[in-house]
Motif scaffolding. Structure first.
Motif: not given
Length: 281
Positions: A263-277
């Motif tokens: 969940i932490a990695e998914l949230e980081r990607s979201d905050r950076a505006g990047l796809p989940w992967y």
């Protein structure tokens, strides 16, 4: 010939990149060490927590019904030796008049250890320099709020179990599903409430469901192994029971913290505006 965007090969490659990133950051955060601390504190807190809840809830429901529900729930977290927890809780409840009300603050204090360690561990998993801080008083009250919620949940489960028991001659499968659902709700609540950063309810629910399913699969494998194959008794002798309990709780803690890392990695990607992967690093 290029692979289409939604092809299984592309998804598998992206999933592998994401999984590597999760595992890399999990080990970077010393996730195994944190899981060991969480597992030890759960072992330390389980009996006082169940004893406090048992004494309070027997004023509302029958003691045998409550102990039956506790036994089923304990099987989810200590597959091979849940009966030891229940024996300790039953012994406390039989002597509660001798111990008296003065022991309750001490029991509540020890009951909170697991939640405090889990909160600190998840804070490390979700830590970023820009993270907001949580007030001291909120952190101090949070374990007791979780204990209150667990008590309400245990009461609801006991009433549901009693209701199902009156409707069906063989209530085992339904009781098992209710117990699994309670574990899923607990994991989801942990993922939603304990992180300092905001976690969307949908992501917390998905993470809780995945962690609960994974733990259930691992629990069944561990139960079969410890009951049929394990050499723990030969190696550790009289200490085998404690070793099995600690291993079970640590494995469960690894799964719980690994779900938090996802969940932490998914949230980081979201905050950076990047796809989940894609990693923002």
């Amino acid at each position: 010939m290029t692979e289409s965007e939604g092809s299984p090969a592309v998804f598998a490659r992206r999933f592998w990149l994401f999984a590597r990133r999760v595992l890399r950051n999990f080990f970077r955060n010393h996730g195994i060490l944190l899981a060991g601390g969480v597992g030890y504190n759960v072992l330390l807190s389980a009996v006082p927590l169940l004893a406090v809840l048992g004494v309070l809830l027997t004023r509302v429901v029958e003691e045998e019904q409550l102990l039956e529900v506790m036994a089923i729930q304990a099987q989810h977290f200590a597959p091979a030796h849940a009966d030891l927890w229940l024996d300790a809780v039953r012994a406390f409840m039989e002597s509660r008049n001798i111990i008296g009300i003065a022991a309750f603050p001490v029991l509540l204090f020890f009951s909170s250890f697991a939640f405090r360690m889990l909160e600190d561990s998840i804070a490390i998993i979700f830590h970023r320099p820009e993270n907001p801080t949580r007030s001291f008083w909120f952190s101090a009250a949070l374990p007791y709020l979780f204990i209150l919620v667990l008590g309400i949940g245990l009461l609801v489960l006991t009433l549901l179990f009693a209701f199902v028991d009156t409707l069906y001659e063989e209530p085992g499968p339904i009781l098992y599903l209710l117990s699994f659902f309670s574990v899923f709700i607990m994991f989801s609540a942990i993922y939603k409430v304990l992180p300092i950063l905001h976690v969307s309810p949908r992501r917390a629910v998905v993470g809780g469901l995945v962690a609960a399913i994974l733990w259930e699969a691992v629990r069944l494998v561990m139960m079969y192994y410890f009951l049929n194959i394990s050499f723990v008794n030969v190696i550790y002798g009289s200490l085998a029971t404690i070793i099995v309990l600690l291993v079970s709780l640590e494995v469960g803690s690894v799964i719980l913290l690994l779900g938090a890392q996802v969940i932490a990695e998914l949230e980081r990607s979201d905050r950076a505006g990047l796809p989940w992967y894609l990693s923002p690093d």
